[in-house]
Scaffold this active site. Structure first.
Site, PDB file in Angstrom:
ATOM      1  N   ARG A 181       0.767  -1.237  -0.018  1.00 19.58           N
ATOM      2  CA  ARG A 181       0.256  -0.119   0.004  1.00 19.58           C
ATOM      3  C   ARG A 181       0.809   1.138  -0.024  1.00 19.58           C
ATOM      4  NH1 ARG A 181      -0.886   3.024   4.749  1.00 19.58           N
ATOM      5  NH2 ARG A 181      -0.120   2.009   6.713  1.00 19.58           N
ATOM      6  N   HIS A 182       0.113   2.355  -0.514  1.00 20.13           N
ATOM      7  CA  HIS A 182       1.015   3.531  -0.516  1.00 20.13           C
ATOM      8  C   HIS A 182       1.217   4.129   0.942  1.00 20.13           C
ATOM      9  CE1 HIS A 182       1.926   8.098  -1.312  1.00 20.13           C
ATOM     10  NE2 HIS A 182       2.230   7.433  -2.361  1.00 20.13           N
ATOM     11  N   PRO A 183       2.252   4.711   1.388  1.00 16.59           N
ATOM     12  CA  PRO A 183       2.381   5.078   2.600  1.00 16.59           C
ATOM     13  C   PRO A 183       1.477   6.292   3.155  1.00 16.59           C
ATOM     14  CG  PRO A 183       4.258   5.802   1.475  1.00 16.59           C
ATOM     15  CD  PRO A 183       3.322   4.803   0.559  1.00 16.59           C
TER      16      PRO A 183
ATOM     17  N   THR B 188      -1.327   7.725   0.768  1.00 17.99           N
ATOM     18  CA  THR B 188      -2.658   7.673  -0.040  1.00 17.99           C
ATOM     19  C   THR B 188      -3.199   6.435   0.140  1.00 17.99           C
ATOM     20  OG1 THR B 188      -1.589   9.441  -1.544  1.00 17.99           O
ATOM     21  CG2 THR B 188      -3.867   8.212  -2.046  1.00 17.99           C
TER      22      THR B 188
ATOM     23  N   VAL C  64      -4.437   2.718  -1.968  1.00 20.96           N
ATOM     24  CA  VAL C  64      -3.651   2.601  -3.015  1.00 20.96           C
ATOM     25  C   VAL C  64      -2.899   1.289  -2.581  1.00 20.96           C
ATOM     26  CG1 VAL C  64      -1.669   3.307  -4.287  1.00 20.96           C
ATOM     27  CG2 VAL C  64      -3.533   4.875  -3.515  1.00 20.96           C
TER      28      VAL C  64
END
Length: 395
Positions: free
Chosen positions: A229-231, A233, A236
């Protein structure tokens, strides 16, 4: 002018070996630079002996040394070194990736060569740079990934740090090498001055990690592993489907307003837990669970198609074979067959498509020393001298 002629007339003497330097010079050879690769007689570049092999040839070496010429010179032999000096006198640039201090011991350091060729651009690639406490340390890709912070942010929380699946530190350094070399050559066109470039793999990897750096600089705390996952956002991430995996990128409120109804949660558009990106990131586990429940009931193609129809960015997770197959279908011309029937494997070329639009062409990697006579005779070395030098192992 075709793509293979863009750097015609540019001569680069390549003293580098294995990956970072050879990748740098391969990018320039793709677009017409004459790259003369200097190798040790008999053994050559270490990477000639790296697997995998096809018909006794290293595919690894081949991909990194396309479009180049191979000249063998024993740099510990005084006469061979004199021939190298004469060759460098005709060159625009030199690339080396010796450990700091080795080039000086061999007599091929920048100051020595600059005295002969003041307009020379000289690129030094090393693990940690030409100065500093760590300059003498051996540097391999895995070590640089570990020490640069990249591994600390790659992998799943609570599990071991993970390296990126390819030699990204070597390759990124090669990219910065090609960029910096051409920058210095362009500057030379204006001021006539040669330059040395000190490029470290460690610095290259720090420059690559901008998302992580933004979090560090904002909070004063080193970012940690968050998996796929995006840190910052959310959502995502990578999500499991019936027959594989897909990635979905819901990077703003507009995407989320279209995505929530898609997964059967239209009420989440007004839910305080998900009203903006900050709240969605705080409540990421609930999002992950709902999206996974939805995606597991569908194939990868169905997940991706549903997202794209809703104008939500998504894509399948392909393996490398699938990715290359799709590239070929798109006819981008970034993978090409060598003009050499002995090399049955394709070559991956630099990705920029120039407006000349000509099909990419590849001269296969050279046999060890294949161009020694051609290149050295071209700078005035007599055949009789070459024969004598060859007899004593100097070339």
């Amino acid at each position: 002018m075709t793509q293979q002629q863009l750097l015609n007339g540019l001569r680069i003497v390549d003293l580098s070996r294995v990956m970072s330097g050879p990748y740098c010079t391969a990018l320039l050879a793709d677009v017409g630079a004459e790259v003369i690769k200097i190798e040790t007689p008999v053994t050559g570049d270490d990477s000639r002996h790296f697997g995998p092999f096809v018909d006794g040839r290293s595919v690894y070496f081949s991909l990194l040394n396309r479009n180049k010429k191979s000249v063998t010179l024993n740099l510990k032999d005084e006469r061979a070194r004199e021939m190298l000096y004469a060759l460098i006198d005709t060159a625009d640039a030199v690339v080396e990736n010796f450990r700091p201090g080795v080039a000086q011991r061999l007599g091929v350091d920048y100051e020595t060569l600059k005295a002969r060729n003041p307009s020379l651009v000289y690129l030094s690639i090393s693990g940690f740079g030409q100065q500093g406490e760590f300059k003498g340390r051996p540097a391999y890709d895995l070590i640089i990934q570990a020490m640069s912070g990249l591994m600390s942010t790659t992998g799943r929380p609570g599990q071991e740090p993970t390296c990126v699946g390819d030699s990204v530190a070597d390759l990124v350094t090669g990219l910065f090498g090609a960029w910096s070399l051409m920058t210095a050559l362009f500057a030379r066109e204006r001021d006539g001055q040669g330059r040395q470039i000190d490029l470290s793999m460690f610095d290259a990897m720090l420059a690559l990690q901008l998302t992580s750096a933004s979090r560090l600089f904002a909070s004063g705390t080193a970012p940690q592993r968050v998996g796929n996952r995006h840190p910052v956002t959310s959502p995502v991430d990578c999500f499991e489907a019936r027959d594989g995996w897909a990635v979905i990128v819901v990077s703003n409120d507009g995407f989320f307003r279209r995505f929530a109804p898609l997964i059967g949660k239209p009420e989440w558009v007004e839910d305080p837990r998900f009203v903006d990106n900050l709240q969605r990131a705080r409540n990421e586990p609930a999002l992950k669970a709902a999206i996974t429940a939805w995606s597991r009931e569908r194939t990868v193609d169905e997940v991706v198609q549903a997202c794209l129809e809703a104008d939500v960015p998504a894509g399948p997770v392909w393996d490398l074979q699938q990715a290359h197959a799709q590239s070929a279908r798109q006819d981008r011309g970034r993978v090409a067959q060598a003009q050499d029937a002995e090399r049955p494997w394709p070559f991956v070329l630099q990705p920029a498509v120039f407006s000349s639009g000509d099909p990419a062409k590849v001269q296969a990697d050279p046999l060890l020393g294949a161009h020694t006579d051609e290149v050295l005779q071209g700078i005035g070395i007599a055949p009789a001298d070459l024969a004598q030098l060859r007899a004593r192992g100097a070339v």
